[in-house]
Write a protein that holds these residues in place. Sequence first.
Motif, PDB file in Angstrom:
ATOM      1  N   GLY A   1       0.803  -1.209   0.000  1.00 22.41           N
ATOM      2  CA  GLY A   1       0.000   0.000   0.000  1.00 22.41           C
ATOM      3  C   GLY A   1       0.841   1.266   0.000  1.00 22.41           C
ATOM      4  O   GLY A   1       1.841   1.381  -0.713  1.00 22.41           O
ATOM      5  N   ALA A   2       0.460   2.217   0.857  1.00 19.83           N
ATOM      6  CA  ALA A   2       1.114   3.527   0.888  1.00 19.83           C
ATOM      7  C   ALA A   2       2.542   3.464   1.416  1.00 19.83           C
ATOM      8  O   ALA A   2       3.299   4.427   1.252  1.00 19.83           O
ATOM      9  CB  ALA A   2       0.295   4.485   1.742  1.00 19.83           C
ATOM     10  N   LYS A   3       2.927   2.347   2.029  1.00 20.01           N
ATOM     11  CA  LYS A   3       4.309   2.221   2.513  1.00 20.01           C
ATOM     12  C   LYS A   3       5.321   2.364   1.374  1.00 20.01           C
ATOM     13  O   LYS A   3       6.461   2.777   1.603  1.00 20.01           O
ATOM     14  CB  LYS A   3       4.519   0.872   3.200  1.00 20.01           C
ATOM     15  CG  LYS A   3       3.819   0.717   4.535  1.00 20.01           C
ATOM     16  CD  LYS A   3       4.128  -0.646   5.134  1.00 20.01           C
ATOM     17  CE  LYS A   3       3.400  -0.851   6.448  1.00 20.01           C
ATOM     18  NZ  LYS A   3       3.674  -2.205   7.009  1.00 20.01           N
ATOM     19  N   LEU A   4       4.904   1.997   0.163  1.00 19.19           N
ATOM     20  CA  LEU A   4       5.813   2.080  -0.985  1.00 19.19           C
ATOM     21  C   LEU A   4       6.256   3.512  -1.257  1.00 19.19           C
ATOM     22  O   LEU A   4       7.273   3.730  -1.913  1.00 19.19           O
ATOM     23  CB  LEU A   4       5.138   1.513  -2.236  1.00 19.19           C
ATOM     24  CG  LEU A   4       4.920  -0.005  -2.270  1.00 19.19           C
ATOM     25  CD1 LEU A   4       4.151  -0.393  -3.523  1.00 19.19           C
ATOM     26  CD2 LEU A   4       6.256  -0.739  -2.226  1.00 19.19           C
ATOM     27  N   LEU A   5       5.479   4.489  -0.763  1.00 13.88           N
ATOM     28  CA  LEU A   5       5.807   5.888  -1.016  1.00 13.88           C
ATOM     29  C   LEU A   5       6.632   6.511   0.103  1.00 13.88           C
ATOM     30  O   LEU A   5       6.912   7.712   0.066  1.00 13.88           O
ATOM     31  CB  LEU A   5       4.518   6.694  -1.200  1.00 13.88           C
ATOM     32  CG  LEU A   5       3.617   6.259  -2.373  1.00 13.88           C
ATOM     33  CD1 LEU A   5       2.359   7.099  -2.416  1.00 13.88           C
ATOM     34  CD2 LEU A   5       4.385   6.339  -3.691  1.00 13.88           C
ATOM     35  N   THR A   6       7.028   5.715   1.094  1.00 12.42           N
ATOM     36  CA  THR A   6       7.887   6.216   2.163  1.00 12.42           C
ATOM     37  C   THR A   6       9.213   6.669   1.567  1.00 12.42           C
ATOM     38  O   THR A   6       9.876   5.883   0.878  1.00 12.42           O
ATOM     39  CB  THR A   6       8.137   5.128   3.217  1.00 12.42           C
ATOM     40  OG1 THR A   6       6.884   4.641   3.699  1.00 12.42           O
ATOM     41  CG2 THR A   6       8.973   5.674   4.370  1.00 12.42           C
ATOM     42  N   PRO A   7       9.629   7.918   1.772  1.00 11.17           N
ATOM     43  CA  PRO A   7      10.847   8.431   1.124  1.00 11.17           C
ATOM     44  C   PRO A   7      12.086   7.553   1.349  1.00 11.17           C
ATOM     45  O   PRO A   7      12.842   7.297   0.402  1.00 11.17           O
ATOM     46  CB  PRO A   7      11.017   9.820   1.755  1.00 11.17           C
ATOM     47  CG  PRO A   7       9.636  10.230   2.116  1.00 11.17           C
ATOM     48  CD  PRO A   7       8.934   8.980   2.541  1.00 11.17           C
ATOM     49  N   SER A   8      12.293   7.099   2.565  1.00 12.98           N
ATOM     50  CA  SER A   8      13.486   6.285   2.834  1.00 12.98           C
ATOM     51  C   SER A   8      13.447   4.972   2.071  1.00 12.98           C
ATOM     52  O   SER A   8      14.470   4.493   1.563  1.00 12.98           O
ATOM     53  CB  SER A   8      13.607   6.007   4.341  1.00 12.98           C
ATOM     54  OG  SER A   8      12.458   5.323   4.827  1.00 12.98           O
ATOM     55  N   LEU A   9      12.254   4.378   1.938  1.00 11.51           N
ATOM     56  CA  LEU A   9      12.121   3.132   1.179  1.00 11.51           C
ATOM     57  C   LEU A   9      12.313   3.374  -0.315  1.00 11.51           C
ATOM     58  O   LEU A   9      12.891   2.532  -1.023  1.00 11.51           O
ATOM     59  CB  LEU A   9      10.759   2.499   1.437  1.00 11.51           C
ATOM     60  CG  LEU A   9      10.500   1.977   2.856  1.00 11.51           C
ATOM     61  CD1 LEU A   9       9.116   1.354   2.942  1.00 11.51           C
ATOM     62  CD2 LEU A   9      11.562   0.967   3.258  1.00 11.51           C
TER      63      LEU A   9
END
Length: 306
Positions: free
Chosen positions: A201-209
């Motif tokens: 989900g939205a975790k893919l858009l985490t800058p560090s990731l």
Amino acid sequence: MSHDSLLQRLLPSLAVLGSVTSLCVGTSFAKHLFPVIGAQGTTALRVGFSALLLLAIWRPWRFGPTRANIRQIVIFGAVLGLMNLLFYMAIKRLPFGVTVAIEFIGPLSVAVWTSRRPLDLVWLGLAVVGLFLLLILPLFGAQVGTLDPVGLAYAIAASVCWAGYIVLGKRTGHMHGGMVVSLGLLSAAFVVVPFGIAEAGAKLLTPSLLIYGLVVAAVSSAIPYSLEMFALKRLSHSAFSTMLATEPAVAALAGMLLLHENLTLTQWSAIGIIMCAAMGSALTARPEPVKTTENKPAHHKPAAAT
């Protein structure tokens, strides 16, 4: 022989080893993302960024792909994406080196099927011995390390996709290699990214990731593929494929050093036997018609595909 001439002769082989090492290190780094975004999310980041990097490098629109070309590349890319997804699902459950060794059965089977020479049955027989040590022997209670059955199913399915990737790749031989792999990865991204979104989900858009995923894509795709293109200009197909067959051992070492995946002596032996089968098949293969490097298809599995 001067040191300069010796270095020039060694550079192509060193480039292949560098490519394999970079690929395995990048994949090991990618596995560290599994607890956060899962294998599907990691595949989405890796394939997505790899597609963007190679599109920027090759700019495939320069080569004027036709509608028929695009249709072939889309099918090729779909198989490429599925292969990547299954491979990452496999290494989530299996040691890295074991997964790569099992996956190598795909191209070896294609080589035997397309050649049908008695000698190729020897290499297939060796591979079967290696698979017996990895898959069958543990069922008899020998202390050789049991493997996750679901992971094995993913690895075997990935090997089937690798075989399909090679067959479809040969059909794109009249096209520019850079155009095929960049547009193919773009098609692969359309296959795997929905799975990644469904998983993470939205975790893919985490800058560090996102930054980590970009680094993984560069180390496991852009750098190795550049090294492979350098080597392909200077090595025969058999020599290149033989060097590429070191990948299971390098993957096992990377898994041991970076992921703390310790294999048994039997598993190391099985990996070595499968490597010998792949190298023997490459060394005794019939020479292919000479093609220019610019139009050379990805008959091997380039770094972008793993």
